[in-house]
Design a protein around this motif. Structure first.
Motif, mmCIF file in Angstrom:
data_model
loop_
_atom_site.group_PDB
_atom_site.id
_atom_site.type_symbol
_atom_site.label_atom_id
_atom_site.label_comp_id
_atom_site.label_asym_id
_atom_site.label_seq_id
_atom_site.Cartn_x
_atom_site.Cartn_y
_atom_site.Cartn_z
ATOM 1 N N TRP A 112 2.208 10.796 -7.216
ATOM 2 C CA TRP A 112 3.593 10.323 -7.156
ATOM 3 C C TRP A 112 3.857 9.503 -5.898
ATOM 4 O O TRP A 112 4.756 8.635 -5.901
ATOM 5 N N ARG A 113 3.084 9.731 -4.852
ATOM 6 C CA ARG A 113 3.334 9.012 -3.604
ATOM 7 C C ARG A 113 2.963 7.535 -3.694
ATOM 8 O O ARG A 113 3.801 6.665 -3.371
ATOM 9 N N PRO A 114 1.757 7.164 -4.122
ATOM 10 C CA PRO A 114 1.507 5.722 -4.307
ATOM 11 C C PRO A 114 2.374 5.104 -5.394
ATOM 12 O O PRO A 114 2.738 3.926 -5.300
ATOM 13 N N ASN A 115 2.727 5.889 -6.420
ATOM 14 C CA ASN A 115 3.626 5.358 -7.448
ATOM 15 C C ASN A 115 4.995 5.032 -6.854
ATOM 16 O O ASN A 115 5.587 3.984 -7.148
ATOM 17 N N LEU A 116 5.500 5.929 -6.018
ATOM 18 C CA LEU A 116 6.794 5.689 -5.372
ATOM 19 C C LEU A 116 6.716 4.493 -4.430
ATOM 20 O O LEU A 116 7.659 3.688 -4.350
ATOM 21 N N ALA A 117 5.604 4.359 -3.723
ATOM 22 C CA ALA A 117 5.436 3.208 -2.829
ATOM 23 C C ALA A 117 5.431 1.900 -3.621
ATOM 24 O O ALA A 117 6.006 0.893 -3.185
ATOM 25 N N LEU A 118 4.800 1.909 -4.800
ATOM 26 C CA LEU A 118 4.774 0.702 -5.630
ATOM 27 C C LEU A 118 6.170 0.368 -6.146
ATOM 28 O O LEU A 118 6.569 -0.806 -6.192
ATOM 29 N N ILE A 119 6.927 1.392 -6.527
ATOM 30 C CA ILE A 119 8.306 1.155 -6.969
ATOM 31 C C ILE A 119 9.139 0.581 -5.828
ATOM 32 O O ILE A 119 9.932 -0.355 -6.016
ATOM 33 N N MET A 120 8.952 1.127 -4.629
ATOM 34 C CA MET A 120 9.673 0.599 -3.469
ATOM 35 C C MET A 120 9.320 -0.861 -3.214
ATOM 36 O O MET A 120 10.170 -1.652 -2.787
ATOM 37 N N VAL A 140 15.968 -1.423 1.576
ATOM 38 C CA VAL A 140 14.673 -0.997 1.047
ATOM 39 C C VAL A 140 13.579 -1.949 1.518
ATOM 40 O O VAL A 140 12.466 -1.527 1.846
ATOM 41 N N SER A 141 13.899 -3.246 1.572
ATOM 42 C CA SER A 141 12.923 -4.232 2.045
ATOM 43 C C SER A 141 12.530 -3.964 3.492
ATOM 44 O O SER A 141 11.359 -4.101 3.866
ATOM 45 N N VAL A 142 13.512 -3.585 4.307
ATOM 46 C CA VAL A 142 13.233 -3.301 5.721
ATOM 47 C C VAL A 142 12.468 -1.992 5.871
ATOM 48 O O VAL A 142 11.553 -1.879 6.702
ATOM 49 N N ALA A 143 12.810 -1.008 5.057
ATOM 50 C CA ALA A 143 12.184 0.311 5.194
ATOM 51 C C ALA A 143 10.779 0.356 4.607
ATOM 52 O O ALA A 143 9.961 1.180 5.034
ATOM 53 N N PHE A 144 10.480 -0.520 3.655
ATOM 54 C CA PHE A 144 9.196 -0.433 2.945
ATOM 55 C C PHE A 144 7.982 -0.491 3.871
ATOM 56 O O PHE A 144 7.058 0.323 3.718
ATOM 57 N N PRO A 145 7.891 -1.429 4.834
ATOM 58 C CA PRO A 145 6.676 -1.473 5.675
ATOM 59 C C PRO A 145 6.427 -0.203 6.471
ATOM 60 O O PRO A 145 5.297 0.031 6.916
ATOM 61 N N PHE A 146 7.452 0.610 6.667
ATOM 62 C CA PHE A 146 7.290 1.838 7.436
ATOM 63 C C PHE A 146 7.129 3.062 6.531
ATOM 64 O O PHE A 146 6.355 3.964 6.841
ATOM 65 N N VAL A 147 7.851 3.072 5.424
ATOM 66 C CA VAL A 147 7.808 4.231 4.529
ATOM 67 C C VAL A 147 6.544 4.229 3.675
ATOM 68 O O VAL A 147 5.941 5.284 3.441
ATOM 69 N N ALA A 148 6.112 3.049 3.205
ATOM 70 C CA ALA A 148 4.955 2.982 2.308
ATOM 71 C C ALA A 148 3.679 3.537 2.950
ATOM 72 O O ALA A 148 2.987 4.357 2.331
ATOM 73 N N PRO A 149 3.308 3.138 4.183
ATOM 74 C CA PRO A 149 2.110 3.754 4.783
ATOM 75 C C PRO A 149 2.246 5.262 4.960
ATOM 76 O O PRO A 149 1.262 5.999 4.808
ATOM 77 N N TRP A 150 3.455 5.704 5.281
ATOM 78 C CA TRP A 150 3.663 7.148 5.430
ATOM 79 C C TRP A 150 3.470 7.865 4.102
ATOM 80 O O TRP A 150 2.883 8.953 4.052
ATOM 81 N N LEU A 151 3.932 7.264 3.012
ATOM 82 C CA LEU A 151 3.727 7.874 1.700
ATOM 83 C C LEU A 151 2.245 7.917 1.337
ATOM 84 O O LEU A 151 1.760 8.901 0.770
ATOM 85 N N LEU A 152 1.514 6.864 1.658
ATOM 86 C CA LEU A 152 0.108 6.800 1.265
ATOM 87 C C LEU A 152 -0.762 7.728 2.102
ATOM 88 O O LEU A 152 -1.601 8.459 1.564
#
Length: 353
Positions: A112-120, A140-152
Motif C-alpha cells: 500500500w505504501r508504494p501504491n499511495l506514493a504513486l497516487i500522490m 500535494v505537489s509540494v509534499a510529494f518529494p518529502f512524503v514519497a521517499p518516507w513511504l517507500l
C-alpha cells in the motif's frame, strides 16, 4: 425578348452530393493509401507483411500457457492441448512472478505504501498540468518529494520533516540576505545555509524530535526494491532533479564568466561523452573506493545521483537550444523594463525557452 440581354440567376442551385469515392472511408483510402499506383503497391505489400506477422504472433501470444511449474511442464501442456509441438508462449513465469516484477522483494503487507506514493504522484502532477483544478492540490505537489521517499523507505517521520526544514531555512536566509545586500548573494548564502542544515543539523534535529515524539513506519531496505517500482522511482527522481540542474548548467554555459562557463561546458561534455552504463558501473562498484573506510552509501541513492547528472547534461543542451532560439529583442525588452538578470530569466526568458 432581346437576345443580347444577360441572364442573372436569382436563386442558388442545390448542392450536389460529392462522388462516393471521394468521401467517407472510400475517400480516405483513395487519398491516403491508393492515391497512385506506387502507393497502391506499397499498401498491398504492407498488408501482406502485417498479415504474415500477425498470423504468427497472435497464436503465439494468445495460445500460450499461463499455469506451469517449469518450462518442461509448459511444453508438455502445449503438446497435450495442440497434439504436437507448437510455437507457443510460456507465460507461467509472468503469472507466478507478477508481483515480484512489479515490486521486487518489497514486503507484501506494505504494498500500500508504494501504491499511495504513486497516487500522490498523479494528484501532485494534476494541478501543475491543469490550471482549472483547485490550487489547494499544489500542497500535494509540494509534499510529494518529502512524503514519497518516507513511504517507500519508511523510518521516522522526522526525516522528511527535517529535509523540508532545510528548504525553509534556505528560503528565509535568502530573503533576509537579498533584502540586506543583493539577490545573487542572497541565493548563494541561502543555498549554503540549506546545505549546512542538511549536513550538520538535520540529523541531530531528527534524532532529538524522534526521542521526544517517536513517529514512524516500518523501515524497508533498499535491497528489497525492484521491478517496476524501482524503475519508476529512478525515472521520476532523475526527471525531477535533473530539470533544475539542467537549467543551471544551461545558464552557466551561456554565462560571460569564464570560470562558470568552463566548468559548465566541461561537465556537460564529459557526462554526455560517457555512456550511462559506465556511470552506473562507477556508482555500483568504484564509488566505494573513494569513500572513507566503513562508509555506507545507499546503492539506490548512488544510482539516483548518476541518473540525475546524466539526465541533467542532456537537459542542459535542450534548454540551451531553447535559449539560443530566442530573439535578441526578448533580452532587450527585459532590460527596457528594468528587470535584473534573475527577474528576466524567471519572467521572460525561461518561460519561452
Amino acid at each position: 425578348m432581346n437576345s443580347n440581354q444577360s441572364y442573372v440567376r436569382t436563386e442558388m442551385l442545390d448542392e450536389k452530393a460529392p462522388p462516393p469515392t471521394n468521401v467517407g472511408v472510400l475517400g480516405w483510402l483513395r487519398e491516403n493509401l491508393f492515391a497512385t499506383w506506387l502507393d497502391a503497391i506499397l499498401t498491398v505489400i504492407a498488408l501482406i507483411i502485417i498479415y504474415v506477422v500477425l498470423s504468427a504472433l497472435l497464436p503465439w501470444m494468445f495460445g500460450g500457457i499461463w499455469n506451469a511449474n517449469s518450462l518442461t511442464e509448459c511444453r508438455q501442456k502445449i503438446i497435450e492441448i495442440y497434439g504436437e509441438p507448437q510455437n507457443r508462449a510460456c507465460w507461467a513465469v509472468i503469472h507466478e512472478r507478477f508481483w515480484q516484477l512489479m515490486y521486487g522483494f518489497y514486503p507484501e503487507n506494505l504494498y500500500w505504501r508504494p501504491n499511495l506514493a504513486l497516487i500522490m504522484l498523479f494528484v501532485g502532477l494534476a494541478p501543475i498540468l491543469f490550471n482549472s483544478l483547485p490550487r489547494i492540490l499544489l500542497l500535494v505537489s509540494v509534499a510529494f518529494p518529502f512524503v514519497a521517499p518516507w513511504l517507500l523507505w519508511g523510518g521516522s517521520i522526522w526525516v522528511p520533516v527535517s529535509a523540508f526544514l532545510g528548504f525553509v531555512v534556505g528560503f528565509v536566509v535568502h530573503k533576509f540576505v537579498s533584502q540586506a545586500t543583493n539577490p545573487l548573494l542572497g541565493i548563494i548564502v541561502g543555498v549554503l545555509a540549506a546545505i549546512f542544515w542538511w549536513l550538520f543539523l538535520m540529523g541531530p534535529f531528527g534524532n532529538f524530535m524522534d526521542n521526544i515524539i517517536p513517529l514512524g513506519i516500518e523501515p524497508v531496505e533498499s535491497r528489497q526494491f525492484g521491478g517496476f517500482m524501482l524503475s519508476i522511482t529512478l525515472g521520476i527522481t532523475g526527471i525531477v532533479l535533473s530539470f533544475p540542474l539542467g537549467i543551471i548548467l544551461a545558464l552557466g554555459r551561456q554565462s560571460n564568466l569564464v570560470i562558470i562557463k568552463t566548468l559548465s561546458v566541461g561537465f556537460i561534455e564529459f557526462i554526455r561523452g560517457v555512456p550511462l552504463i559506465t556511470l552506473l558501473f562507477v556508482a555500483q562498484v568504484m564509488l566505494q573506493y573513494f569513500l572513507p573506510k566503513g562508509t555506507e552509501f545507499d546503492i539506490i541513492l548512488r544510482v539516483m545521483i548518476m541518473v540525475t547528472i546524466f539526465s541533467a547534461a542532456y537537459m542542459a543542451e535542450v534548454i540551451r537550444g531553447g535559449l539560443a532560439a530566442l530573439p535578441k529583442g526578448q533580452y532587450e525588452a527585459a532590460d527596457a523594463l528594468g528587470l535584473n538578470y534573475w527577474q528576466a530569466q524567471r519572467l521572460i526568458i525561461m518561460p519561452q525557452a
